[in-house]
Design a protein around this motif. Structure first.
Motif, PDB file in Angstrom:
ATOM      1  N   THR A  16      30.906  15.884 -87.081  1.00  0.00           N
ATOM      2  CA  THR A  16      30.420  16.517 -88.301  1.00  0.00           C
ATOM      3  C   THR A  16      28.954  16.894 -88.168  1.00  0.00           C
ATOM      4  N   LEU A  17      28.111  15.920 -87.844  1.00  0.00           N
ATOM      5  CA  LEU A  17      26.679  16.188 -87.652  1.00  0.00           C
ATOM      6  C   LEU A  17      26.318  16.371 -86.191  1.00  0.00           C
ATOM      7  N   VAL A  18      27.159  15.868 -85.289  1.00  0.00           N
ATOM      8  CA  VAL A  18      26.930  16.058 -83.855  1.00  0.00           C
ATOM      9  C   VAL A  18      28.241  16.426 -83.188  1.00  0.00           C
ATOM     10  N   ASP A  19      28.131  17.102 -82.056  1.00  0.00           N
ATOM     11  CA  ASP A  19      29.285  17.387 -81.210  1.00  0.00           C
ATOM     12  C   ASP A  19      29.387  16.283 -80.163  1.00  0.00           C
ATOM     13  N   TYR A  20      30.613  15.907 -79.807  1.00  0.00           N
ATOM     14  CA  TYR A  20      30.780  14.795 -78.873  1.00  0.00           C
ATOM     15  C   TYR A  20      32.156  14.856 -78.240  1.00  0.00           C
ATOM     16  N   ASP A 115      18.821  19.502 -88.071  1.00  0.00           N
ATOM     17  CA  ASP A 115      17.715  18.790 -88.710  1.00  0.00           C
ATOM     18  C   ASP A 115      17.190  19.565 -89.916  1.00  0.00           C
ATOM     19  N   VAL A 116      17.105  20.871 -89.769  1.00  0.00           N
ATOM     20  CA  VAL A 116      16.635  21.707 -90.877  1.00  0.00           C
ATOM     21  C   VAL A 116      17.620  21.632 -92.040  1.00  0.00           C
ATOM     22  N   LEU A 117      18.904  21.692 -91.722  1.00  0.00           N
ATOM     23  CA  LEU A 117      19.926  21.615 -92.760  1.00  0.00           C
ATOM     24  C   LEU A 117      19.807  20.313 -93.546  1.00  0.00           C
ATOM     25  N   LEU A 118      19.734  19.193 -92.848  1.00  0.00           N
ATOM     26  CA  LEU A 118      19.727  17.901 -93.523  1.00  0.00           C
ATOM     27  C   LEU A 118      18.436  17.667 -94.297  1.00  0.00           C
ATOM     28  N   LYS A 119      17.335  18.114 -93.752  1.00  0.00           N
ATOM     29  CA  LYS A 119      16.076  17.959 -94.489  1.00  0.00           C
ATOM     30  C   LYS A 119      16.079  18.809 -95.752  1.00  0.00           C
ATOM     31  N   GLY A 120      16.662  19.991 -95.671  1.00  0.00           N
ATOM     32  CA  GLY A 120      16.767  20.827 -96.860  1.00  0.00           C
ATOM     33  C   GLY A 120      17.654  20.200 -97.916  1.00  0.00           C
ATOM     34  N   LEU A 121      18.796  19.668 -97.492  1.00  0.00           N
ATOM     35  CA  LEU A 121      19.689  19.005 -98.440  1.00  0.00           C
ATOM     36  C   LEU A 121      19.039  17.751 -99.023  1.00  0.00           C
ATOM     37  N   GLY A 122      18.265  17.058 -98.180  1.00  0.00           N
ATOM     38  CA  GLY A 122      17.629  15.838 -98.629  1.00  0.00           C
ATOM     39  C   GLY A 122      16.552  16.055 -99.673  1.00  0.00           C
ATOM     40  N   LEU A 143      20.349   9.569 -85.052  1.00  0.00           N
ATOM     41  CA  LEU A 143      19.690  10.168 -86.214  1.00  0.00           C
ATOM     42  C   LEU A 143      18.181  10.227 -86.015  1.00  0.00           C
ATOM     43  N   ALA A 144      17.620   9.180 -85.420  1.00  0.00           N
ATOM     44  CA  ALA A 144      16.178   9.186 -85.137  1.00  0.00           C
ATOM     45  C   ALA A 144      15.833  10.280 -84.137  1.00  0.00           C
ATOM     46  N   ALA A 145      16.667  10.433 -83.107  1.00  0.00           N
ATOM     47  CA  ALA A 145      16.423  11.478 -82.112  1.00  0.00           C
ATOM     48  C   ALA A 145      16.534  12.866 -82.727  1.00  0.00           C
ATOM     49  N   MET A 146      17.370  13.008 -83.745  1.00  0.00           N
ATOM     50  CA  MET A 146      17.511  14.280 -84.454  1.00  0.00           C
ATOM     51  C   MET A 146      16.350  14.520 -85.416  1.00  0.00           C
ATOM     52  N   GLY A 147      15.573  13.483 -85.691  1.00  0.00           N
ATOM     53  CA  GLY A 147      14.450  13.605 -86.610  1.00  0.00           C
ATOM     54  C   GLY A 147      14.842  13.509 -88.063  1.00  0.00           C
ATOM     55  N   VAL A 148      16.005  12.871 -88.358  1.00  0.00           N
ATOM     56  CA  VAL A 148      16.494  12.848 -89.739  1.00  0.00           C
ATOM     57  C   VAL A 148      16.836  11.441 -90.226  1.00  0.00           C
ATOM     58  N   ASP A 228      28.132  25.359 -93.637  1.00  0.00           N
ATOM     59  CA  ASP A 228      28.629  26.071 -94.818  1.00  0.00           C
ATOM     60  C   ASP A 228      28.365  25.311 -96.116  1.00  0.00           C
ATOM     61  N   LEU A 229      27.920  24.076 -95.999  1.00  0.00           N
ATOM     62  CA  LEU A 229      27.787  23.234 -97.186  1.00  0.00           C
ATOM     63  C   LEU A 229      26.799  23.769 -98.221  1.00  0.00           C
ATOM     64  N   PRO A 230      25.615  24.232 -97.846  1.00  0.00           N
ATOM     65  CA  PRO A 230      24.698  24.727 -98.884  1.00  0.00           C
ATOM     66  C   PRO A 230      25.295  25.836 -99.732  1.00  0.00           C
ATOM     67  N   HIS A 231      26.029  26.754 -99.119  1.00  0.00           N
ATOM     68  CA  HIS A 231      26.662  27.828 -99.879  1.00  0.00           C
ATOM     69  C   HIS A 231      27.664  27.257-100.877  1.00  0.00           C
TER      70      HIS A 231
END
Length: 242
Positions: A16-20, A115-122, A143-148, A228-231
């Motif tokens: 969801t937040l990362v590919d693996y 990171d931009v997406l999550l910070k905006g939502l936050g 999450l720390a490595a992503m900066g969020v 797509d979540l913000p929309h």
């Protein structure tokens, strides 16, 4: 149709937040195998992967019966007990877990802009991650490595709760940690049972990341990706449920 605008967004992590890759063998585990040899294990590399995979699969089958979560230390202790000439020490278990997780994590990828997406939502919602994982450190470190990491009000992990999604205990733990009723939460993830039906049974709204449309969910509950979540949120006005 979802009408109630949430105050909290709960996210699945892997997929969801990362590919693996969920594989426990394809990433390549030369360091882990070398460590096993240092401990006195005599397995060749391919046999090492086969035995590790079989041991992990036994734990997975047991968890599938009741959603009880196991830790990397649990599976590693059993694995080393089967392949070493003497019982593993706690230090050996910890060292193997660290080596294996480092190699597994090397295949985790952070999508550009996450990171931009999550910070905006936050800036508008309270956020949390609710993840199935066998390690108490991997998701927070990612999450720390992503900066969020500091954007999250909670990180709720199955290995700490003792139950994995879709068991109700892990969702209740997240709601309790945040002090929020289920009706004020949207859950976002990519697994039908764990991230869609499980949260909905507790009264949350849920959105499923399902770009191929393979799951039996209404179109308004489906996302092509987390981006797509913000929309989808902008299409819902604040106010009580109609």
């Amino acid at each position: 149709m979802i009408r109630r605008r949430p105050t909290h967004l709960l996210f699945d992590f892997f997929g969801t937040l990362v590919d693996y890759s969920p594989s426990r063998t394809e990433q390549g585990y030369r360091r882990s195998h070398a460590l096993l040899r240092d401990f006195g294990g005599q397995l060749g590399y391919e046999r090492f992967l086969d035995v590790w995979s079989a041991t992990s699969a036994r734990f997975d089958r047991a968890s599938a019966l009741d959603d009880r979560e196991f830790s990397m230390a649990d599976v590693t202790t059993e694995f080393l007990g089967a392949v070493l000439p003497r019982p593993a020490t706690p230090e050996q278990v910890d060292a193997f877990v660290a080596a294996y997780l480092a190699e597994w994590s090397a295949a985790v990828r952070h999508p550009a802009g996450i990171d931009v997406l999550l910070k905006g939502l936050g800036s508008e919602f309270r956020l949390a991650v609710v993840s199935n994982t066998h390690s108490p450190t991997m998701v927070p470190e990612q999450l720390a490595a992503m900066g969020v990491l500091d954007v999250m009000d909670a990180v709720v992990l199955s290995v700490e709760v003792g139950r994995r999604k879709p068991h109700a205990d892990i969702y209740r733990a997240a709601l309790d940690r945040l002090g929020v009723p289920a009706r004020d939460v949207w859950f976002i993830g990519d697994s039908y049972e764990a991230d869609y039906t499980g949260p909905r049974r507790l009264g949350m709204e849920a959105l499923l990341i399902d770009p191929q449309g393979t799951a039996d969910v209404p179109p308004h509950d489906r996302l092509d990706s987390v981006f797509d979540l913000p929309h989808r949120l902008n299409a819902v006005r604040p106010g009580p449920t109609a």
